[in-house]
Scaffold this motif. Structure first.
Motif, PDB file in Angstrom:
ATOM      1  N   MET A   1       0.854  -1.194   0.000  1.00  0.00           N
ATOM      2  CA  MET A   1       0.000   0.000   0.000  1.00  0.00           C
ATOM      3  C   MET A   1       0.883   1.234   0.000  1.00  0.00           C
ATOM      4  O   MET A   1       1.681   1.423   0.912  1.00  0.00           O
ATOM      5  CB  MET A   1      -0.918  -0.011   1.234  1.00  0.00           C
ATOM      6  CG  MET A   1      -1.907   1.145   1.269  1.00  0.00           C
ATOM      7  SD  MET A   1      -3.020   1.004   2.698  1.00  0.00           S
ATOM      8  CE  MET A   1      -4.087   2.421   2.389  1.00  0.00           C
ATOM      9  N   ASN A   2       0.761   2.058  -1.038  1.00  0.00           N
ATOM     10  CA  ASN A   2       1.565   3.263  -1.145  1.00  0.00           C
ATOM     11  C   ASN A   2       0.880   4.415  -0.423  1.00  0.00           C
ATOM     12  O   ASN A   2      -0.134   4.930  -0.888  1.00  0.00           O
ATOM     13  CB  ASN A   2       1.754   3.642  -2.610  1.00  0.00           C
ATOM     14  CG  ASN A   2       3.180   3.409  -3.064  1.00  0.00           C
ATOM     15  OD1 ASN A   2       4.084   3.391  -2.239  1.00  0.00           O
ATOM     16  ND2 ASN A   2       3.365   3.216  -4.357  1.00  0.00           N
ATOM     17  N   VAL A   3       1.410   4.797   0.714  1.00  0.00           N
ATOM     18  CA  VAL A   3       0.839   5.905   1.481  1.00  0.00           C
ATOM     19  C   VAL A   3       1.870   7.027   1.519  1.00  0.00           C
ATOM     20  O   VAL A   3       2.970   6.861   2.045  1.00  0.00           O
ATOM     21  CB  VAL A   3       0.483   5.469   2.924  1.00  0.00           C
ATOM     22  CG1 VAL A   3      -0.143   6.632   3.688  1.00  0.00           C
ATOM     23  CG2 VAL A   3      -0.481   4.279   2.895  1.00  0.00           C
ATOM     24  N   ALA A   4       1.498   8.160   0.948  1.00  0.00           N
ATOM     25  CA  ALA A   4       2.413   9.293   0.900  1.00  0.00           C
ATOM     26  C   ALA A   4       2.632   9.867   2.296  1.00  0.00           C
ATOM     27  O   ALA A   4       1.785   9.707   3.182  1.00  0.00           O
ATOM     28  CB  ALA A   4       1.861  10.372  -0.031  1.00  0.00           C
ATOM     29  N   THR A   5       3.743  10.554   2.456  1.00  0.00           N
ATOM     30  CA  THR A   5       4.063  11.158   3.754  1.00  0.00           C
ATOM     31  C   THR A   5       2.973  12.123   4.192  1.00  0.00           C
ATOM     32  O   THR A   5       2.599  12.162   5.371  1.00  0.00           O
ATOM     33  CB  THR A   5       5.414  11.899   3.682  1.00  0.00           C
ATOM     34  OG1 THR A   5       6.431  10.972   3.277  1.00  0.00           O
ATOM     35  CG2 THR A   5       5.784  12.495   5.034  1.00  0.00           C
ATOM     36  N   TRP A   6       2.440  12.878   3.234  1.00  0.00           N
ATOM     37  CA  TRP A   6       1.411  13.858   3.598  1.00  0.00           C
ATOM     38  C   TRP A   6       0.138  13.167   4.107  1.00  0.00           C
ATOM     39  O   TRP A   6      -0.584  13.723   4.951  1.00  0.00           O
ATOM     40  CB  TRP A   6       1.089  14.771   2.412  1.00  0.00           C
ATOM     41  CG  TRP A   6       0.394  14.122   1.256  1.00  0.00           C
ATOM     42  CD1 TRP A   6       0.953  13.599   0.142  1.00  0.00           C
ATOM     43  CD2 TRP A   6      -1.030  13.926   1.103  1.00  0.00           C
ATOM     44  NE1 TRP A   6      -0.009  13.088  -0.701  1.00  0.00           N
ATOM     45  CE2 TRP A   6      -1.235  13.280  -0.139  1.00  0.00           C
ATOM     46  CE3 TRP A   6      -2.141  14.244   1.884  1.00  0.00           C
ATOM     47  CZ2 TRP A   6      -2.501  12.941  -0.607  1.00  0.00           C
ATOM     48  CZ3 TRP A   6      -3.409  13.903   1.423  1.00  0.00           C
ATOM     49  CH2 TRP A   6      -3.585  13.263   0.196  1.00  0.00           C
ATOM     50  N   GLN A   7      -0.139  11.946   3.612  1.00  0.00           N
ATOM     51  CA  GLN A   7      -1.310  11.217   4.095  1.00  0.00           C
ATOM     52  C   GLN A   7      -1.118  10.769   5.552  1.00  0.00           C
ATOM     53  O   GLN A   7      -2.055  10.844   6.358  1.00  0.00           O
ATOM     54  CB  GLN A   7      -1.580  10.001   3.202  1.00  0.00           C
ATOM     55  CG  GLN A   7      -2.128  10.363   1.835  1.00  0.00           C
ATOM     56  CD  GLN A   7      -2.341   9.149   0.964  1.00  0.00           C
ATOM     57  OE1 GLN A   7      -1.388   8.460   0.589  1.00  0.00           O
ATOM     58  NE2 GLN A   7      -3.582   8.870   0.627  1.00  0.00           N
ATOM     59  N   TRP A   8       0.088  10.302   5.870  1.00  0.00           N
ATOM     60  CA  TRP A   8       0.395   9.960   7.261  1.00  0.00           C
ATOM     61  C   TRP A   8       0.229  11.190   8.154  1.00  0.00           C
ATOM     62  O   TRP A   8      -0.417  11.129   9.215  1.00  0.00           O
ATOM     63  CB  TRP A   8       1.827   9.441   7.383  1.00  0.00           C
ATOM     64  CG  TRP A   8       2.024   8.006   7.006  1.00  0.00           C
ATOM     65  CD1 TRP A   8       2.452   7.531   5.813  1.00  0.00           C
ATOM     66  CD2 TRP A   8       1.804   6.859   7.840  1.00  0.00           C
ATOM     67  NE1 TRP A   8       2.520   6.162   5.838  1.00  0.00           N
ATOM     68  CE2 TRP A   8       2.134   5.708   7.074  1.00  0.00           C
ATOM     69  CE3 TRP A   8       1.371   6.689   9.154  1.00  0.00           C
ATOM     70  CZ2 TRP A   8       2.040   4.424   7.576  1.00  0.00           C
ATOM     71  CZ3 TRP A   8       1.274   5.401   9.667  1.00  0.00           C
ATOM     72  CH2 TRP A   8       1.596   4.288   8.875  1.00  0.00           C
ATOM     73  N   LEU A   9       0.813  12.304   7.720  1.00  0.00           N
ATOM     74  CA  LEU A   9       0.763  13.540   8.510  1.00  0.00           C
ATOM     75  C   LEU A   9      -0.672  14.047   8.651  1.00  0.00           C
ATOM     76  O   LEU A   9      -1.073  14.505   9.727  1.00  0.00           O
ATOM     77  CB  LEU A   9       1.645  14.611   7.874  1.00  0.00           C
ATOM     78  CG  LEU A   9       3.154  14.313   7.857  1.00  0.00           C
ATOM     79  CD1 LEU A   9       3.908  15.403   7.114  1.00  0.00           C
ATOM     80  CD2 LEU A   9       3.688  14.172   9.289  1.00  0.00           C
ATOM     81  N   LEU A  10      -1.447  13.955   7.562  1.00  0.00           N
ATOM     82  CA  LEU A  10      -2.838  14.399   7.615  1.00  0.00           C
ATOM     83  C   LEU A  10      -3.654  13.539   8.576  1.00  0.00           C
ATOM     84  O   LEU A  10      -4.440  14.064   9.381  1.00  0.00           O
ATOM     85  CB  LEU A  10      -3.457  14.336   6.210  1.00  0.00           C
ATOM     86  CG  LEU A  10      -4.935  14.735   6.113  1.00  0.00           C
ATOM     87  CD1 LEU A  10      -5.124  16.191   6.522  1.00  0.00           C
ATOM     88  CD2 LEU A  10      -5.466  14.491   4.697  1.00  0.00           C
ATOM     89  N   THR A  11      -3.460  12.226   8.503  1.00  0.00           N
ATOM     90  CA  THR A  11      -4.194  11.305   9.390  1.00  0.00           C
ATOM     91  C   THR A  11      -3.875  11.588  10.852  1.00  0.00           C
ATOM     92  O   THR A  11      -4.787  11.706  11.691  1.00  0.00           O
ATOM     93  CB  THR A  11      -3.827   9.846   9.061  1.00  0.00           C
ATOM     94  OG1 THR A  11      -4.125   9.582   7.688  1.00  0.00           O
ATOM     95  CG2 THR A  11      -4.598   8.878   9.952  1.00  0.00           C
ATOM     96  N   ILE A  12      -2.589  11.706  11.166  1.00  0.00           N
ATOM     97  CA  ILE A  12      -2.181  11.980  12.546  1.00  0.00           C
ATOM     98  C   ILE A  12      -2.655  13.366  12.977  1.00  0.00           C
ATOM     99  O   ILE A  12      -3.114  13.563  14.111  1.00  0.00           O
ATOM    100  CB  ILE A  12      -0.643  11.867  12.681  1.00  0.00           C
ATOM    101  CG1 ILE A  12      -0.211  10.417  12.420  1.00  0.00           C
ATOM    102  CG2 ILE A  12      -0.177  12.315  14.061  1.00  0.00           C
ATOM    103  CD1 ILE A  12       1.285  10.232  12.294  1.00  0.00           C
ATOM    104  N   GLY A  13      -2.583  14.348  12.048  1.00  0.00           N
ATOM    105  CA  GLY A  13      -3.032  15.707  12.357  1.00  0.00           C
ATOM    106  C   GLY A  13      -4.513  15.772  12.668  1.00  0.00           C
ATOM    107  O   GLY A  13      -4.930  16.444  13.624  1.00  0.00           O
ATOM    108  N   VAL A  14      -5.327  15.076  11.873  1.00  0.00           N
ATOM    109  CA  VAL A  14      -6.773  15.049  12.111  1.00  0.00           C
ATOM    110  C   VAL A  14      -7.073  14.392  13.458  1.00  0.00           C
ATOM    111  O   VAL A  14      -7.921  14.876  14.224  1.00  0.00           O
ATOM    112  CB  VAL A  14      -7.505  14.301  10.971  1.00  0.00           C
ATOM    113  CG1 VAL A  14      -8.965  14.040  11.344  1.00  0.00           C
ATOM    114  CG2 VAL A  14      -7.424  15.100   9.674  1.00  0.00           C
TER     115      VAL A  14
END
Length: 327
Positions: A1-14
């Motif tokens: 599963m290709n998860v971009a860094t911004w997706q990780w950051l967005l998920t944790i940020g939310v």
């Protein structure tokens, strides 16, 4: 599963934003939430989890979506089992109702941090040592056996671990309840009873993480799905605590159902470990030709196990209640 860094950051940020909002709102108005408030909030979290699964399906395919739903349902069911211990902790420390939300909120934050660490360690272990699945599988089968043989007891009492006893004896504290974890008393900063309760909830969840993280890694090896499944399960835990308080006592077969669920995932992990075997003393380091359980079967098994457990528990509770009335 290709998860971009911004997706990780967005998920944790939310997640941080939602938790911060909850902490601020609860701190401003400590209270026992109404049924309407609980239902709306829990519906929001469940709906968000379902929509997230749909997004995974559309963007990454049905296989990964199935893994997310299976992991989320498993974490949710294990979280419900955690609530039994949370109820015992609240009763042990006689936590006033208006402060129970605050205690649960901080306990959930600690749980998320601890599980984040376990998820990272689990991912690192899986990536470097395929044989770790043997350990995960054996541990889950052992846990399943313990759950099936020990079960739940209505008169069970929460017993503080050594760390909690040390904290209570060592840290200067006050007996006065407050919505804060630390207060000043006689110009000295001391911990409140709420601090002790939050610590008890957090350290207890650390033990639960030992079961839940191997269990979900038996359903998906994607750290991002493991993280989001845990976040969605834990986010609704506070609402479940108040909404299901009385109903929890009726889920008399919950431990048995969870033992079957954990044993199933444990067997799945062992089969996967055999299929990926690299241990030189087993089959000469070659893979075993064993079947693997597909995620569709896993998801179906989880739904059936949890459904049968709930229906059977409610039927037995209703039958026992009728027998008491007729006695």
């Amino acid at each position: 599963m290709n998860v971009a860094t911004w997706q990780w950051l967005l998920t944790i940020g939310v997640a941080i934003a939602v938790l911060t909002f909850d902490v601020i709102m609860i701190a401003r108005n400590p209270h026992r939430p109404s049924t309407k408030e609980l239902t709306l909030t829990l519906s929001f979290y469940v709906g968000a989890a379902v929509l997230f699964g749909v997004w995974v399906w559309l963007s990454h395919g049905s296989q990964l979506a199935g893994e997310f739903y299976a992991g989320w349902l498993t974490e949710y069911s294990l979280s419900v089992d955690n609530l039994f211990i949370f109820l015992l902790i609240m009763a042990k420390f006689a936590v006033p109702e208006k402060f129970q939300q605050t205690a649960l909120m901080w306990g959930i934050i600690i749980a998320i941090v601890l599980r984040g660490i376990f998820i990272w360690l689990g991912a690192a272990a899986i990536n470097n040592f395929s044989w770790v699945f043997y350990l995960f599988g054996a541990f889950l089968i052992y846990t399943a056996f313990k759950l099936a043989t020990e079960g739940e007891s209505d008169d069970e009492e929460y017993e503080e671990n050594r760390f909690m006893k040390w904290v209570e004896k060592t840290l200067p504290s006050t007996k006065e309840w407050s919505g804060k974890l630390l207060v000043k008393e006689n110009a000295k900063r001391v911990v409140t009873p709420l601090f002790i309760v939050v610590l008890a909830l957090g350290t207890t969840d650390l033990l639960f993480a030992l079961d839940s993280i191997p269990a979900i890694y038996g359903l998906t090896k994607e750290p991002y799905l493991v993280l989001t499944a845990n976040l969605f399960a834990l986010m609704g835990l506070r609402q479940l605590y108040f909404l299901l308080g009385g109903l929890l006592q009726k889920l008399v077969y919950l431990s048995l159902g969870l033992s079957v669920l954990l044993a199933f995932i444990g067997v799945k992990l062992i089969l996967h470990a055999l299929h990926e075997n690299e241990l030189p003393f087993l089959n000469g380091g070659e893979h075993f030709d064993v079947p693997e359980i597909p995620i569709a079967v896993s998801l179906g098994a989880i739904v059936v196990i949890l459904g049968v457990t709930t229906v059977a528990s409610l039927w037995k509770s209703k039958r026992d209640a009728k027998a008491e009335i007729n006695a």
